[in-house]
Scaffold this active site. Structure first.
Site, PDB file in Angstrom:
ATOM      1  N   PRO A   9       0.979  -1.225  -0.110  1.00 15.52           N
ATOM      2  CA  PRO A   9       0.167  -0.089  -0.088  1.00 15.52           C
ATOM      3  C   PRO A   9       0.774   1.095  -0.168  1.00 15.52           C
ATOM      4  O   PRO A   9       2.021   1.254   0.691  1.00 15.52           O
ATOM      5  CB  PRO A   9      -0.841  -0.120   1.523  1.00 15.52           C
ATOM      6  CG  PRO A   9      -0.063  -1.061   2.247  1.00 15.52           C
ATOM      7  CD  PRO A   9       0.499  -2.143   1.144  1.00 15.52           C
ATOM      8  N   ASN A  10       0.278   2.289  -0.630  1.00 16.46           N
ATOM      9  CA  ASN A  10       0.819   3.599  -0.889  1.00 16.46           C
ATOM     10  C   ASN A  10       1.963   3.600  -1.742  1.00 16.46           C
ATOM     11  O   ASN A  10       2.816   4.904  -1.855  1.00 16.46           O
ATOM     12  CB  ASN A  10       1.159   4.135   0.602  1.00 16.46           C
ATOM     13  CG  ASN A  10      -0.259   4.359   1.404  1.00 16.46           C
ATOM     14  OD1 ASN A  10      -1.234   4.833   0.747  1.00 16.46           O
ATOM     15  ND2 ASN A  10      -0.332   3.740   2.263  1.00 16.46           N
ATOM     16  N   ARG A  17       4.438  10.996  -2.484  1.00 21.45           N
ATOM     17  CA  ARG A  17       4.289  10.762  -1.056  1.00 21.45           C
ATOM     18  C   ARG A  17       5.767  10.813  -0.189  1.00 21.45           C
ATOM     19  O   ARG A  17       6.734  10.522  -0.672  1.00 21.45           O
ATOM     20  CB  ARG A  17       4.339   8.977  -1.079  1.00 21.45           C
ATOM     21  CG  ARG A  17       4.208   8.558   0.388  1.00 21.45           C
ATOM     22  CD  ARG A  17       4.176   7.016   0.263  1.00 21.45           C
ATOM     23  NE  ARG A  17       3.978   6.486   1.454  1.00 21.45           N
ATOM     24  CZ  ARG A  17       4.246   5.205   2.126  1.00 21.45           C
ATOM     25  NH1 ARG A  17       4.763   4.376   0.793  1.00 21.45           N
ATOM     26  NH2 ARG A  17       4.145   4.903   3.127  1.00 21.45           N
ATOM     27  N   TYR A  22      10.905   9.049   0.825  1.00 23.48           N
ATOM     28  CA  TYR A  22      10.711   8.063  -0.321  1.00 23.48           C
ATOM     29  C   TYR A  22      11.558   8.818  -1.649  1.00 23.48           C
ATOM     30  O   TYR A  22      11.318   7.746  -2.635  1.00 23.48           O
ATOM     31  CB  TYR A  22       9.365   7.613  -0.356  1.00 23.48           C
ATOM     32  CG  TYR A  22       8.920   7.014   0.788  1.00 23.48           C
ATOM     33  CD1 TYR A  22       9.268   5.691   1.218  1.00 23.48           C
ATOM     34  CD2 TYR A  22       7.805   7.372   1.533  1.00 23.48           C
ATOM     35  CE1 TYR A  22       9.017   5.228   2.382  1.00 23.48           C
ATOM     36  CE2 TYR A  22       7.284   6.962   2.711  1.00 23.48           C
ATOM     37  CZ  TYR A  22       7.854   5.692   3.118  1.00 23.48           C
ATOM     38  OH  TYR A  22       7.371   4.965   4.353  1.00 23.48           O
ATOM     39  N   ASN A  73       7.922  -5.828  -1.068  1.00 22.15           N
ATOM     40  CA  ASN A  73       7.887  -4.600  -0.348  1.00 22.15           C
ATOM     41  C   ASN A  73       6.371  -4.465   0.311  1.00 22.15           C
ATOM     42  O   ASN A  73       5.709  -3.946  -0.462  1.00 22.15           O
ATOM     43  CB  ASN A  73       8.452  -3.352  -0.781  1.00 22.15           C
ATOM     44  CG  ASN A  73       8.437  -2.159  -0.175  1.00 22.15           C
ATOM     45  OD1 ASN A  73       7.916  -2.318   1.103  1.00 22.15           O
ATOM     46  ND2 ASN A  73       9.030  -0.955  -0.234  1.00 22.15           N
ATOM     47  N   ALA A  76       3.448  -0.699   4.810  1.00 24.53           N
ATOM     48  CA  ALA A  76       2.770  -0.821   6.102  1.00 24.53           C
ATOM     49  C   ALA A  76       2.395  -2.300   6.674  1.00 24.53           C
ATOM     50  O   ALA A  76       2.299  -2.457   7.859  1.00 24.53           O
ATOM     51  CB  ALA A  76       1.617   0.174   6.324  1.00 24.53           C
ATOM     52  N   GLU A  97      12.984  -9.489   1.258  1.00 24.52           N
ATOM     53  CA  GLU A  97      12.039  -8.290   1.722  1.00 24.52           C
ATOM     54  C   GLU A  97      12.958  -7.156   1.341  1.00 24.52           C
ATOM     55  O   GLU A  97      14.105  -6.913   1.724  1.00 24.52           O
ATOM     56  CB  GLU A  97      11.722  -8.473   3.119  1.00 24.52           C
ATOM     57  CG  GLU A  97      11.115  -7.296   3.952  1.00 24.52           C
ATOM     58  CD  GLU A  97      10.846  -7.430   5.451  1.00 24.52           C
ATOM     59  OE1 GLU A  97      11.802  -8.454   6.266  1.00 24.52           O
ATOM     60  OE2 GLU A  97      10.425  -6.776   5.908  1.00 24.52           O
ATOM     61  N   HIS A  99      12.818  -2.695   1.651  1.00 27.62           N
ATOM     62  CA  HIS A  99      12.126  -1.421   1.964  1.00 27.62           C
ATOM     63  C   HIS A  99      12.782  -0.133   1.492  1.00 27.62           C
ATOM     64  O   HIS A  99      14.254  -0.214   1.578  1.00 27.62           O
ATOM     65  CB  HIS A  99      12.100  -1.192   3.565  1.00 27.62           C
ATOM     66  CG  HIS A  99      11.403  -2.285   4.325  1.00 27.62           C
ATOM     67  ND1 HIS A  99       9.982  -2.532   4.101  1.00 27.62           N
ATOM     68  CD2 HIS A  99      11.701  -3.463   4.761  1.00 27.62           C
ATOM     69  CE1 HIS A  99       9.448  -3.534   4.754  1.00 27.62           C
ATOM     70  NE2 HIS A  99      10.748  -4.257   5.058  1.00 27.62           N
ATOM     71  N   ARG A 106      13.769   4.552  11.965  1.00 29.73           N
ATOM     72  CA  ARG A 106      12.367   5.580  11.876  1.00 29.73           C
ATOM     73  C   ARG A 106      11.473   5.327  13.302  1.00 29.73           C
ATOM     74  O   ARG A 106      12.163   5.193  14.339  1.00 29.73           O
ATOM     75  CB  ARG A 106      11.490   5.160  10.556  1.00 29.73           C
ATOM     76  CG  ARG A 106      12.409   5.558   9.458  1.00 29.73           C
ATOM     77  CD  ARG A 106      11.611   5.350   8.035  1.00 29.73           C
ATOM     78  NE  ARG A 106      10.416   6.198   8.119  1.00 29.73           N
ATOM     79  CZ  ARG A 106       9.507   5.770   7.185  1.00 29.73           C
ATOM     80  NH1 ARG A 106       9.464   5.160   6.375  1.00 29.73           N
ATOM     81  NH2 ARG A 106       8.393   6.608   7.221  1.00 29.73           N
TER      82      ARG A 106
END
Ligand code: DQA
Length: 138
Positions: A9-10, A17, A22, A73, A76, A97, A99, A106
């Protein structure tokens, strides 16, 4: 190898964003980068993005016996989704995985990843390059 690349998502909002986190490049640019990297490395890739947890679970299930590897990825859902973890365990396809940002530096809640419990490797904080590193792992 035939590799399924899943973005959660996103991530379709890349470029718009939180560019300070990012970057300013679009999601289309990320998809082009992944395709070019796969081409260079001799992998066949199928790209999938969804904002919906169940669609991601469905896509992982459909990958069973159809893909040699998964690059994901989960965005969230990384930090919340037992369903995605269970789907990856169910199909038992080697998974890396990725990111874009460094989830360990963070918010506290980003430090835990369900997907890390099944992933062979986690790559974070390298931006687009992380996806290439994941494809290289295969
Ligand atoms: C992300 C990190 C997650 O914590 C966040 O929810 C995302 C993107 C990353 O690529 O850095 O949506 O997975």
């Amino acid at each position: 190898m035939k590799i399924l690349v899943i973005n959660g998502p996103n991530l379709n909002m890349l470029g718009v964003r939180e560019p300070d986190i990012y970057g300013s490049q679009s999601f289309a640019a990320l998809e082009n980068f992944i395709r070019a990297s796969a081409n260079e490395l001799g992998h066949e890739v199928v790209l999938f993005q969804s904002n919906h947890e169940g669609e991601i679970v469905d896509t992982i299930q459909r990958a069973y016996k159809n893909f040699d590897g998964i690059v994901i990825n989960p965005a969230a859902y990384t930090h919340t989704s037992v369903a995605i973890l269970d789907a990856l365990k169910a199909v038992a396809i080697p998974t890396v995985e990725v990111h874009l940002s460094d989830i360990n530096s963070r918010d506290e809640f980003r430090k835990f990843s369900y997907v890390s419990l099944v992933a062979k490797k986690t790559i974070c904080g390298l931006g687009f390059e992380g996806y290439k590193k994941a494809l290289e792992w295969f």
